[in-house]
Design a protein around this motif. Sequence first.
Motif, PDB file in Angstrom:
ATOM      1  N   LEU A  65     -10.225 -66.121  50.390  1.00  0.00           N
ATOM      2  CA  LEU A  65      -9.249 -65.123  49.965  1.00  0.00           C
ATOM      3  C   LEU A  65      -9.897 -63.999  49.162  1.00  0.00           C
ATOM      4  CD1 LEU A  65      -6.318 -67.440  48.816  1.00  0.00           C
ATOM      5  CD2 LEU A  65      -6.312 -65.921  50.792  1.00  0.00           C
ATOM      6  N   LYS A  66     -10.908 -64.333  48.364  1.00  0.00           N
ATOM      7  CA  LYS A  66     -11.564 -63.318  47.530  1.00  0.00           C
ATOM      8  C   LYS A  66     -12.213 -62.234  48.386  1.00  0.00           C
ATOM      9  CE  LYS A  66     -12.132 -63.696  43.518  1.00  0.00           C
ATOM     10  NZ  LYS A  66     -11.330 -63.180  42.377  1.00  0.00           N
ATOM     11  N   ILE A  67     -12.728 -62.632  49.545  1.00  0.00           N
ATOM     12  CA  ILE A  67     -13.362 -61.658  50.431  1.00  0.00           C
ATOM     13  C   ILE A  67     -12.307 -60.797  51.099  1.00  0.00           C
ATOM     14  CG2 ILE A  67     -14.893 -61.370  52.413  1.00  0.00           C
ATOM     15  CD1 ILE A  67     -16.039 -64.167  51.682  1.00  0.00           C
ATOM     16  N   ALA A  68     -11.223 -61.403  51.554  1.00  0.00           N
ATOM     17  CA  ALA A  68     -10.129 -60.640  52.163  1.00  0.00           C
ATOM     18  C   ALA A  68      -9.592 -59.605  51.185  1.00  0.00           C
ATOM     19  CB  ALA A  68      -9.023 -61.588  52.603  1.00  0.00           C
ATOM     20  N   GLN A  69      -9.461 -60.004  49.919  1.00  0.00           N
ATOM     21  CA  GLN A  69      -8.938 -59.090  48.910  1.00  0.00           C
ATOM     22  C   GLN A  69      -9.964 -58.022  48.537  1.00  0.00           C
ATOM     23  OE1 GLN A  69      -7.609 -61.874  45.878  1.00  0.00           O
ATOM     24  NE2 GLN A  69      -6.322 -62.913  47.388  1.00  0.00           N
ATOM     25  N   ALA A  70     -11.240 -58.374  48.581  1.00  0.00           N
ATOM     26  CA  ALA A  70     -12.286 -57.409  48.237  1.00  0.00           C
ATOM     27  C   ALA A  70     -12.379 -56.286  49.259  1.00  0.00           C
ATOM     28  CB  ALA A  70     -13.634 -58.116  48.108  1.00  0.00           C
ATOM     29  N   ILE A  71     -12.173 -56.598  50.543  1.00  0.00           N
ATOM     30  CA  ILE A  71     -12.298 -55.565  51.577  1.00  0.00           C
ATOM     31  C   ILE A  71     -10.938 -55.129  52.114  1.00  0.00           C
ATOM     32  CG2 ILE A  71     -14.577 -56.454  52.194  1.00  0.00           C
ATOM     33  CD1 ILE A  71     -13.405 -57.586  54.724  1.00  0.00           C
ATOM     34  N   ASN A  72      -9.871 -55.638  51.477  1.00  0.00           N
ATOM     35  CA  ASN A  72      -8.498 -55.252  51.830  1.00  0.00           C
ATOM     36  C   ASN A  72      -8.214 -55.483  53.309  1.00  0.00           C
ATOM     37  OD1 ASN A  72      -5.911 -54.282  51.236  1.00  0.00           O
ATOM     38  ND2 ASN A  72      -6.446 -52.185  51.804  1.00  0.00           N
ATOM     39  N   SER A  73      -8.522 -56.713  53.754  1.00  0.00           N
ATOM     40  CA  SER A  73      -8.254 -57.109  55.138  1.00  0.00           C
ATOM     41  C   SER A  73      -7.570 -58.466  55.099  1.00  0.00           C
ATOM     42  CB  SER A  73      -9.559 -57.183  55.936  1.00  0.00           C
ATOM     43  OG  SER A  73      -9.316 -57.591  57.263  1.00  0.00           O
ATOM     44  N   HIS A  74      -6.294 -58.489  55.455  1.00  0.00           N
ATOM     45  CA  HIS A  74      -5.489 -59.690  55.211  1.00  0.00           C
ATOM     46  C   HIS A  74      -4.863 -60.288  56.467  1.00  0.00           C
ATOM     47  CE1 HIS A  74      -5.794 -58.282  51.061  1.00  0.00           C
ATOM     48  NE2 HIS A  74      -5.382 -57.106  51.492  1.00  0.00           N
ATOM     49  N   ALA A 144      -3.924 -61.333  38.905  1.00  0.00           N
ATOM     50  CA  ALA A 144      -4.140 -59.901  38.719  1.00  0.00           C
ATOM     51  C   ALA A 144      -3.479 -59.137  39.855  1.00  0.00           C
ATOM     52  CB  ALA A 144      -5.639 -59.595  38.674  1.00  0.00           C
ATOM     53  N   VAL A 145      -3.187 -57.866  39.614  1.00  0.00           N
ATOM     54  CA  VAL A 145      -2.597 -57.023  40.652  1.00  0.00           C
ATOM     55  C   VAL A 145      -3.554 -56.975  41.849  1.00  0.00           C
ATOM     56  CG1 VAL A 145      -1.861 -54.687  41.248  1.00  0.00           C
ATOM     57  CG2 VAL A 145      -1.305 -55.641  38.999  1.00  0.00           C
ATOM     58  N   GLY A 146      -3.018 -57.210  43.030  1.00  0.00           N
ATOM     59  CA  GLY A 146      -3.838 -57.214  44.240  1.00  0.00           C
ATOM     60  C   GLY A 146      -4.306 -58.604  44.647  1.00  0.00           C
ATOM     61  N   GLU A 147      -4.193 -59.565  43.725  1.00  0.00           N
ATOM     62  CA  GLU A 147      -4.601 -60.927  44.039  1.00  0.00           C
ATOM     63  C   GLU A 147      -3.416 -61.757  44.521  1.00  0.00           C
ATOM     64  OE1 GLU A 147      -6.506 -62.748  40.717  1.00  0.00           O
ATOM     65  OE2 GLU A 147      -8.375 -61.654  40.992  1.00  0.00           O
ATOM     66  N   TYR A 148      -3.698 -62.708  45.393  1.00  0.00           N
ATOM     67  CA  TYR A 148      -2.665 -63.626  45.851  1.00  0.00           C
ATOM     68  C   TYR A 148      -3.333 -64.940  46.242  1.00  0.00           C
ATOM     69  CZ  TYR A 148      -4.251 -62.247  50.550  1.00  0.00           C
ATOM     70  OH  TYR A 148      -5.018 -61.999  51.665  1.00  0.00           O
ATOM     71  N   ASP A 149      -2.534 -65.981  46.339  1.00  0.00           N
ATOM     72  CA  ASP A 149      -3.006 -67.267  46.823  1.00  0.00           C
ATOM     73  C   ASP A 149      -2.032 -67.757  47.885  1.00  0.00           C
ATOM     74  OD1 ASP A 149      -4.575 -69.478  47.138  1.00  0.00           O
ATOM     75  OD2 ASP A 149      -4.015 -70.448  45.244  1.00  0.00           O
ATOM     76  N   VAL A 150      -2.530 -68.575  48.809  1.00  0.00           N
ATOM     77  CA  VAL A 150      -1.691 -69.085  49.886  1.00  0.00           C
ATOM     78  C   VAL A 150      -1.919 -70.583  50.056  1.00  0.00           C
ATOM     79  CG1 VAL A 150      -1.567 -66.916  51.170  1.00  0.00           C
ATOM     80  CG2 VAL A 150      -3.419 -68.516  51.634  1.00  0.00           C
ATOM     81  N   ALA A 151      -0.884 -71.272  50.414  1.00  0.00           N
ATOM     82  CA  ALA A 151      -0.971 -72.689  50.777  1.00  0.00           C
ATOM     83  C   ALA A 151      -0.002 -72.934  51.918  1.00  0.00           C
ATOM     84  CB  ALA A 151      -0.639 -73.585  49.584  1.00  0.00           C
ATOM     85  N   GLY A 152      -0.266 -73.963  52.703  1.00  0.00           N
ATOM     86  CA  GLY A 152       0.582 -74.239  53.847  1.00  0.00           C
ATOM     87  C   GLY A 152       0.837 -75.718  54.017  1.00  0.00           C
ATOM     88  N   PHE A 153       1.857 -76.018  54.804  1.00  0.00           N
ATOM     89  CA  PHE A 153       2.281 -77.396  55.042  1.00  0.00           C
ATOM     90  C   PHE A 153       2.835 -77.483  56.454  1.00  0.00           C
ATOM     91  CE2 PHE A 153       4.004 -81.502  53.837  1.00  0.00           C
ATOM     92  CZ  PHE A 153       5.122 -81.644  54.634  1.00  0.00           C
TER      93      PHE A 153
END
Length: 340
Positions: A65-74, A144-153
């Motif tokens: 996720l840190k890389i996706a957020q760093a390059i703004n590709s989600h 922080a603004v721009g950060e997110y976390d994801v989990a799935g089930f």
Amino acid sequence: MDYQDAGVNIEAGRSFVDKIRRSVESTHSPKVLGGLGGFGGYFELPTGYENPVLVSGTDGVGTKLKIAQAINSHHTIGIDLVAMCVNDILTSGAKPLFFLDYLATGKLNPQQLSDVVTGIVEGCRLSGCALLGGETAEMPGFYAVGEYDVAGFCVGIVEKSKLLDGSQINVGDVAIGLSSSGVHSNGFSLVRKIVEVNNLNWSDRFEQLGEQTLGEVVLTPTQIYVQPILEALKSGLEIKGMAHITGGGLPENLPRCLRENQSIKINPGTWPILPIFQWIAAMGNVESSAMFHTFNMGIGLVVIVPKSKSDLSIKWFNNQGILAYEIGEVIEGNRELIGL
């Protein structure tokens, strides 16, 4: 003061749900009862099973996720999220039925999280399951603004008589490795450390990695093996067990599908090591043992089949667009991987 003064935008939340509604509902089948907006999702169990067993799994994406957020590709992160869950339950022979997600962020950015959900929808389509619902939490001060976390089930189903639990595997059976699409969703703390120590940027390009940037290469989404495996089982291909190769690599994951008195002797060099892993090993001066205990090294899923069915299995998966290799054999032992 109101909730928005505290950093939570209720209207943005409503706008986000409206934005993703049609995309989410595109994954629904007639077995899905109701729609988005309730307190729970409803899924009618399919018919045709004599003794159905439900199989569940949950996971996240880790520091990818840190890389996706760093390059703004989600847009691919959601595919990773679904893949990590459905590939796990697939190892028992289960067909995924439905998936739920949890998204948490510091400040809700509808476009950013819509891209994430678009990936989740694509992952559900690739695995043939319904995105039944989810939860989005705006948590100012926590992220922080721009950060997110994801989990799935996810929840899947399998006939009890066809449940793969290791009991079907015999000494002499062989391990068929199915190719991965790249790093998948494990080992990114090490990848990020290597990039940091070498003062690299995710926008850098390396001849060894082709035309894509480093960030694009490592964000390649996790391969979803559901449809090829389910088709293989339906066609009568004799699969006795499976292992999803995630954190811990082959040494930790492959023995998990065996009986207590069995091990697998692996044959290094029977499959190609992808360029990204060669690059990681060289740039980080990472020893071979550490690479195999951290990354999938080019094998994302392993199926156990009788020796007599090895060539047929390899040909079948190759015809499905997934490169396959005979990488080892089941021997007597203590649930270990031998040979690396």
